[in-house]
Design a protein around this motif. Structure first.
Motif, PDB file in Angstrom:
ATOM      1  N   THR A 120      -0.867  -9.742   4.016  1.00  0.00           N
ATOM      2  CA  THR A 120      -2.788 -10.216   4.030  1.00  0.00           C
ATOM      3  C   THR A 120      -3.913 -10.789   5.084  1.00  0.00           C
ATOM      4  N   HIS A 121      -3.175 -11.929   5.309  1.00  0.00           N
ATOM      5  CA  HIS A 121      -3.169 -12.444   7.261  1.00  0.00           C
ATOM      6  C   HIS A 121      -2.476 -11.947   8.453  1.00  0.00           C
ATOM      7  N   ASP A 122      -1.666 -11.347   8.350  1.00  0.00           N
ATOM      8  CA  ASP A 122      -1.937 -10.839   9.793  1.00  0.00           C
ATOM      9  C   ASP A 122      -1.225  -9.867   9.417  1.00  0.00           C
ATOM     10  N   GLU A 123      -1.773  -8.236   9.666  1.00  0.00           N
ATOM     11  CA  GLU A 123      -1.073  -7.047   9.122  1.00  0.00           C
ATOM     12  C   GLU A 123      -0.487  -6.509  10.008  1.00  0.00           C
ATOM     13  N   ARG A 178       0.444  -1.370  -0.386  1.00  0.00           N
ATOM     14  CA  ARG A 178       0.003   0.266   0.154  1.00  0.00           C
ATOM     15  C   ARG A 178       0.765   1.142   0.043  1.00  0.00           C
ATOM     16  N   LEU A 179       0.461   2.058  -0.271  1.00  0.00           N
ATOM     17  CA  LEU A 179       1.208   3.499  -0.336  1.00  0.00           C
ATOM     18  C   LEU A 179       0.582   4.139   0.672  1.00  0.00           C
ATOM     19  N   GLU A 180       1.129   5.030   1.103  1.00  0.00           N
ATOM     20  CA  GLU A 180       1.447   5.828   1.900  1.00  0.00           C
ATOM     21  C   GLU A 180       0.183   5.903   2.768  1.00  0.00           C
ATOM     22  N   PRO A 181       0.780   4.718   3.697  1.00  0.00           N
ATOM     23  CA  PRO A 181      -0.899   4.407   4.305  1.00  0.00           C
ATOM     24  C   PRO A 181      -0.821   4.836   5.925  1.00  0.00           C
ATOM     25  N   ARG A 182      -1.732   5.395   6.846  1.00  0.00           N
ATOM     26  CA  ARG A 182      -1.271   5.910   8.202  1.00  0.00           C
ATOM     27  C   ARG A 182      -1.103   4.481   8.885  1.00  0.00           C
TER      28      ARG A 182
END
Ligand SMILES: [Zn+2]
Ligand SMILES: [Zn+2]
Length: 342
Positions: A148-151, A131-135
């Motif tokens: 994706t199963h355990d962020e 992901r781009l620039e997530p907070r």
């Protein structure tokens, strides 16, 4: 006047001008600046100058190369990484791992450093999302890759054009890959799908010790001296491999008050070296503040320089030879007043 190699096309995908055909007649696309968002002109025909994207005359002054490089690197990373995920390709990092044998790192405190080994790790095997620039809490990383199963399993990707990581980010416990980008050429590091330690910094990538097999263990081969000073006050020097000394140590652990280990140099016969090392380690124990009583420290002791002698000390008070542990029960024992130059 910034001239760029990369731009967005109409679909907002990255385009490398070097990959455009020289003749753009009939080529239906529109290019936009990654830095300032204004339209760009693709210059693909020049003989002398390399192919490039140029701003329109009135936009040149407002475009920042720094902004361009930063956005370009982030976008490239996301695009390249997504392509790897889609096409089952690897995106690798190459890390150096210390080879440390911990076989004897326990009570004797002696890990052996065998060297380093370089290993490649395919990030897409562990992190199948990007992901781009997530907070993310207090941080806004440039890019995040995650499981994706355990962020909770994630790595921040930080692009460093002029600003390197803040201490706050550096001090966090998150894994961070910081990629310095100085020019457009550095984008190739990301496009190569492989980052080495000269391309990027890898922060908080712990567990980096490579396993060591018994066959590789160096420490087991070497011979050591270990001084044990017992509850009784008596001092003894043992000689052997770390395995043998560890076994000895376990046997006597309850009654030992002090111990010190030193590797044999092997430069002289063990029984000769043993004599020197014994005195060295006794002096070291005293220097470290352990109240050791041993004739080798006594002002009234002379040496009986027969290395094989059972009684290595000549006592100037009793006028006879004795073992150095005699000092333990001797009321004449006085530590030698030395001109300490160490
Ligand atoms: Zn621009
Ligand atoms: Zn070892």
């Amino acid at each position: 006047m910034p001239q760029f190699r990369y731009a967005y096309n109409r679909q907002n995908d990255l385009v490398d001008v070097l990959e455009l055909p020289q003749d753009l007649s009939g080529f239906d696309d529109q290019f936009t600046c990654i830095g300032c968002g204004t339209p760009l002109i693709a210059k693909t025909k020049g003989e002398k100058r390399e192919k490039h994207f140029a701003h329109k005359a009135n936009q040149r002054a407002t475009c920042s190369e720094e902004t361009y490089l930063h956005k370009l690197a982030k976008t490239t990373f996301v695009q390249v990484y997504s392509d790897c995920l889609d096409n089952n390709e690897a995106f690798c990092i190459k890390l150096t791992h210390q080879k440390i044998c911990t076989k004897f790192s326990g009570p004797l405190g002696h890990p052996c450093h065998i060297g380093t080994v370089t290993k490649e790790h395919d990030l897409t095997r562990y992190y199948d999302g990007v992901r781009l620039e997530p907070r993310d809490g207090a941080f806004v990383p440039d890019v995040i890759i995650y499981d994706t199963h355990d962020e909770a399993k994630k790595v921040y990707i930080e692009i460093a054009v002029t600003h390197f990581l803040s201490d706050e980010k550096r001090g966090s416990e998150s894994r961070i890959i910081e990629i310095p980008i100085e020019s457009e050429n550095d984008i190739d590091k990301i496009r190569s799908k492989r980052l080495t330690e000269s391309d990027a910094s890898f922060i908080n990538f712990e567990n980096r010790n490579a396993p060591v097999t018994d066959a590789e263990c160096e420490c087991a081969k070497h011979l050591y001296f270990c001084l044990f000073i017992y509850e009784s006050g008596k001092s003894f020097l043992e000689y052997g491999t770390l395995g043998e000394l560890e076994a000895k140590r376990k046997k006597v652990a309850g009654s030992v008050r002090y111990e010190s280990l030193v590797r044999a140099t092997g430069q002289e016969a063990p029984f000769l070296e043993q004599g020197h090392r014994f005195v060295d380690l006794i002096e070291e124990a005293r220097a470290r503040g352990f109240p050791v009583k041993n004739c080798f420290l006594c002002r009234y002791a002379g040496r009986n320089w027969s290395p094989r002698a059972a009684d290595p000390v000549y006592c100037k008070i009793t006028k006879r030879t004795c073992g150095s542990n005699e000092a333990v029960q001797c009321d004449k024992f006085r530590v030698e007043a030395r001109q300490d130059t160490r």
